[in-house]
Design an enzyme around this catalytic site. Structure first.
Site, PDB file in Angstrom:
ATOM      1  N   GLY A  58       4.992   9.240  10.865  1.00 27.61           N
ATOM      2  CA  GLY A  58       4.395   8.943   9.564  1.00 27.61           C
ATOM      3  C   GLY A  58       2.879   9.022   9.567  1.00 27.61           C
ATOM      4  N   ALA A  59       2.262   8.538  10.630  1.00 27.83           N
ATOM      5  CA  ALA A  59       0.790   8.452  10.674  1.00 27.83           C
ATOM      6  C   ALA A  59       0.170   9.617  11.430  1.00 27.83           C
ATOM      7  CB  ALA A  59       0.382   7.141  11.339  1.00 27.83           C
ATOM      8  N   HIS A 116       9.031   9.146  14.391  1.00 26.56           N
ATOM      9  CA  HIS A 116       7.969   8.165  14.077  1.00 26.56           C
ATOM     10  C   HIS A 116       6.608   8.883  13.961  1.00 26.56           C
ATOM     11  CE1 HIS A 116       6.847   3.636  14.492  1.00 26.56           C
ATOM     12  NE2 HIS A 116       6.015   4.257  13.668  1.00 26.56           N
ATOM     13  N   GLU A 171      13.492   3.503  19.998  1.00 26.70           N
ATOM     14  CA  GLU A 171      12.673   4.730  20.004  1.00 26.70           C
ATOM     15  C   GLU A 171      12.178   5.016  21.423  1.00 26.70           C
ATOM     16  OE1 GLU A 171       9.555   4.148  17.116  1.00 26.70           O
ATOM     17  OE2 GLU A 171      10.954   4.110  15.431  1.00 26.70           O
ATOM     18  N   ARG A 198      10.134   0.335   9.514  1.00 26.75           N
ATOM     19  CA  ARG A 198      10.473   0.020  10.895  1.00 26.75           C
ATOM     20  C   ARG A 198      11.986   0.143  11.041  1.00 26.75           C
ATOM     21  NH1 ARG A 198       6.076   0.891  11.998  1.00 26.75           N
ATOM     22  NH2 ARG A 198       4.485  -0.397  12.981  1.00 26.75           N
ATOM     23  N   ARG A 206       0.826  -1.221   0.000  1.00 27.29           N
ATOM     24  CA  ARG A 206       0.000   0.000   0.000  1.00 27.29           C
ATOM     25  C   ARG A 206       0.858   1.268   0.000  1.00 27.29           C
ATOM     26  NH1 ARG A 206      -3.005  -3.608   3.364  1.00 27.29           N
ATOM     27  NH2 ARG A 206      -1.278  -3.300   4.789  1.00 27.29           N
ATOM     28  N   ILE A 207       1.772   1.382   0.989  1.00 30.76           N
ATOM     29  CA  ILE A 207       2.538   2.627   1.117  1.00 30.76           C
ATOM     30  C   ILE A 207       3.567   2.735  -0.010  1.00 30.76           C
ATOM     31  CG2 ILE A 207       4.079   3.987   2.599  1.00 30.76           C
ATOM     32  CD1 ILE A 207       2.637   2.672   5.036  1.00 30.76           C
ATOM     33  N   ASP A 246      12.352   8.091   9.728  1.00 33.14           N
ATOM     34  CA  ASP A 246      11.218   8.368  10.614  1.00 33.14           C
ATOM     35  C   ASP A 246      11.180   7.352  11.748  1.00 33.14           C
ATOM     36  OD1 ASP A 246       8.789   9.684  11.417  1.00 33.14           O
ATOM     37  OD2 ASP A 246       7.688   7.945  10.644  1.00 33.14           O
ATOM     38  N   ASP A 293       9.731  -6.708  -4.497  1.00 27.49           N
ATOM     39  CA  ASP A 293       8.769  -7.250  -3.531  1.00 27.49           C
ATOM     40  C   ASP A 293       8.869  -8.762  -3.594  1.00 27.49           C
ATOM     41  OD1 ASP A 293       6.297  -7.942  -2.037  1.00 27.49           O
ATOM     42  OD2 ASP A 293       5.850  -5.815  -2.259  1.00 27.49           O
TER      43      ASP A 293
HETATM   44  P1  NAD Z   1       1.732  -3.704   2.983  1.00 25.48           P
HETATM   45  O1  NAD Z   1       1.540  -5.024   3.658  1.00 25.48           O
HETATM   46  O2  NAD Z   1       0.643  -3.174   2.120  1.00 25.48           O
HETATM   47  O3  NAD Z   1       3.072  -3.708   2.115  1.00 25.48           O
HETATM   48  C1  NAD Z   1       4.264  -4.313   2.528  1.00 25.48           C
HETATM   49  C2  NAD Z   1       4.893  -4.938   1.290  1.00 25.48           C
HETATM   50  O4  NAD Z   1       6.200  -5.433   1.644  1.00 25.48           O
HETATM   51  C3  NAD Z   1       4.099  -6.147   0.768  1.00 25.48           C
HETATM   52  O5  NAD Z   1       3.814  -5.973  -0.614  1.00 25.48           O
HETATM   53  C4  NAD Z   1       5.022  -7.331   1.020  1.00 25.48           C
HETATM   54  O6  NAD Z   1       4.906  -8.370   0.061  1.00 25.48           O
HETATM   55  C5  NAD Z   1       6.390  -6.654   0.944  1.00 25.48           C
HETATM   56  N1  NAD Z   1       7.475  -7.429   1.562  1.00 25.48           N
HETATM   57  C6  NAD Z   1       7.431  -8.168   2.704  1.00 25.48           C
HETATM   58  N2  NAD Z   1       8.635  -8.722   2.927  1.00 25.48           N
HETATM   59  C7  NAD Z   1       9.452  -8.332   1.912  1.00 25.48           C
HETATM   60  C8  NAD Z   1      10.812  -8.579   1.587  1.00 25.48           C
HETATM   61  N3  NAD Z   1      11.578  -9.365   2.363  1.00 25.48           N
HETATM   62  N4  NAD Z   1      11.307  -8.015   0.474  1.00 25.48           N
HETATM   63  C9  NAD Z   1      10.537  -7.235  -0.343  1.00 25.48           C
HETATM   64  N5  NAD Z   1       9.235  -6.965  -0.076  1.00 25.48           N
HETATM   65  C10 NAD Z   1       8.712  -7.507   1.034  1.00 25.48           C
HETATM   66  O7  NAD Z   1       2.055  -2.680   4.165  1.00 25.48           O
HETATM   67  P2  NAD Z   1       1.959  -1.079   4.103  1.00 25.48           P
HETATM   68  O8  NAD Z   1       0.605  -0.652   4.510  1.00 25.48           O
HETATM   69  O9  NAD Z   1       2.516  -0.618   2.833  1.00 25.48           O
HETATM   70  O10 NAD Z   1       2.939  -0.722   5.328  1.00 25.48           O
HETATM   71  C11 NAD Z   1       4.308  -1.059   5.268  1.00 25.48           C
HETATM   72  C12 NAD Z   1       4.954  -0.838   6.617  1.00 25.48           C
HETATM   73  O11 NAD Z   1       5.028   0.567   6.904  1.00 25.48           O
HETATM   74  C13 NAD Z   1       4.166  -1.394   7.817  1.00 25.48           C
HETATM   75  O12 NAD Z   1       4.363  -2.771   8.001  1.00 25.48           O
HETATM   76  C14 NAD Z   1       4.715  -0.583   8.960  1.00 25.48           C
HETATM   77  O13 NAD Z   1       5.821  -1.249   9.524  1.00 25.48           O
HETATM   78  C15 NAD Z   1       5.191   0.713   8.300  1.00 25.48           C
HETATM   79  N6  NAD Z   1       4.417   1.875   8.755  1.00 25.48           N
HETATM   80  C16 NAD Z   1       5.075   2.913   9.309  1.00 25.48           C
HETATM   81  C17 NAD Z   1       4.364   4.023   9.745  1.00 25.48           C
HETATM   82  C18 NAD Z   1       5.062   5.208  10.332  1.00 25.48           C
HETATM   83  O14 NAD Z   1       4.487   5.901  11.154  1.00 25.48           O
HETATM   84  N7  NAD Z   1       6.294   5.490   9.936  1.00 25.48           N
HETATM   85  C19 NAD Z   1       2.965   4.054   9.629  1.00 25.48           C
HETATM   86  C20 NAD Z   1       2.325   2.985   9.013  1.00 25.48           C
HETATM   87  C21 NAD Z   1       3.055   1.891   8.585  1.00 25.48           C
END
Ligand code: NAD
Length: 319
Positions: free
Chosen positions: A285-286, A283, A264, A235, A155-156, A259, A176
């Site tokens: 992001g959200a 941290h 932390e 993360r 998603r992100i 971030d 990915d």
């Molecule tokens: P998501 O599940 O939609 O996307 C994660 C992607 O990573 C998936 O497509 C998955 O297949 C891929 N992936 C997993 N392991 C992998 C690897 N070893 N190599 C390559 N790709 C791999 O998740 P999202 O909604 O995009 O969120 C991603 C991450 O962002 C969350 O898990 C969270 O840790 C982080 N996040 C951070 C904040 C912040 O405040 N900074 C806020 C929200 C989320």
């Protein structure tokens, strides 16, 4: 009418409105501390547990909670919850997967531009009277000349890539472990090694798992371009902080914008605090009202489970 026998423990901060929605169905206890010992004690007789980022819902915590039916995580990442143990104990885990997508994508781009144009250093230079010197030394490429490498095209990752390609003219390559559904913009899948070698900006968007812990270690960093920028809004533990600090001290890459950190808040001797060409955010992001509101909505899914209805966003399938 609230059922006083239904005990809901809230271990991290949720909005007053979200707490009121919980109080309408049961007895709510809010905790001041979310360390593991406090959690173990608090969950003993609870039916539902709500957490955000820092409460660690381990196998031990889940084992203490013999009545627990549902864990609600306000947010995306599930690295602080033992989802396997929850499933084994028949506990449903619900979260808010899409709550922060746009907010994190925007912060990622802000960090990218802030690092590229050295904005925090220029701001500091002006305040300390070094205006002319800072202006004389300033020079940066434009994003439209650069290749963005996204690791984790979920998603992100897609939200960042779409904005950077369509809005800012960047070329996008990505890696990915699963193929994303068809994309509505141009981006090329590549192996990680090719991404490290080709990207001007590497942006991390993977969840924290056994596969991604310390993914960006000294071996990966050694393959980066000499002026590459690393952006991490995923993360902190996905990056080996000592290895990154080492590269930066040696001038072997352009910089990093972070971030998230493996610690932390970071301790005073954290290796990245003294590394050059790093910018940090705490941290955040959200941290937009819209994103926070969507995260607080996890309470509705918790209530659905407590009332025997199907949740909207379950992270596990119960036995
Ligand atoms: P998501 O599940 O939609 O996307 C994660 C992607 O990573 C998936 O497509 C998955 O297949 C891929 N992936 C997993 N392991 C992998 C690897 N070893 N190599 C390559 N790709 C791999 O998740 P999202 O909604 O995009 O969120 C991603 C991450 O962002 C969350 O898990 C969270 O840790 C982080 N996040 C951070 C904040 C912040 O405040 N900074 C806020 C929200 C989320």
């Amino acid at each position: 009418m609230a059922d006083p026998a239904l005990h809901i423990v809230v271990a991290e901060r949720f909005s007053p409105e979200a707490l009121d929605r919980l109080r309408a169905v049961g007895r709510v206890t809010t905790l001041d501390s979310c360390d593991e010992a406090d959690l173990r004690e608090a969950v003993v007789d609870c039916d539902a547990l709500l957490v955000r980022t820092y409460a660690h819902v381990t196998r031990d915590v889940i084992a203490c909670a013999t009545k627990l039916k549902v864990i609600g995580r306000g947010g995306v990442g599930l690295d602080n919850i033992d989802v396997v143990a929850a499933s084994e104990h028949g506990v449903t885990v619900v979260h808010t997967p899409a709550a922060a997508t746009g907010a994190v994508a925007e912060l990622t781009i802000a960090l990218m531009l802030g690092l590229l144009r050295d904005i925090p250093a220029h701001d500091a230079a002006i305040r300390s009277g070094d205006y002319k010197q800072a202006r004389a030394n300033a020079m940066a490429h434009e994003l439209s000349e650069m290749t963005l490498g996204i690791i984790g095209m979920g998603r992100i990752g897609q939200a960042v890539a779409r904005r950077c390609h369509i809005g800012l003219g960047m070329s996008v390559i990505y890696n990915d472990i699963v193929s994303p559904p068809s994309l509505d913009f141009t981006a090329t899948p590549v192996e990680k090694e090719a991404l490290y070698r080709r990207a001007d900006v590497v942006s991390l968007h993977v969840p924290l798992t056994d596969l991604t812990r310390c993914l960006i270690d000294s071996e990966a960093l050694a393959q980066f371009k000499a002026d590459a920028l690393l952006i991490n809004t995923s993360r902190g533990q996905v990056v080996d902080s000592s290895a990154l600090a080492n590269r930066l001290h040696h001038g072997a890459m352009g910089g990093a914008a972070l971030d998230v950190l493996d610690e932390e808040p970071p301790s005073a001797d954290h290796p990245l605090l003294t590394a050059p060409h790093v910018i940090f955010t705490p941290h955040i992001g959200a941290k937009t009202p819209a994103s926070q509101a969507r995260m607080n909505n996890v309470v509705d899914d918790v209530i659905r489970v407590l009332q025997g209805a199907k949740p909207m966003s379950a992270a596990n399938v119960n036995r």
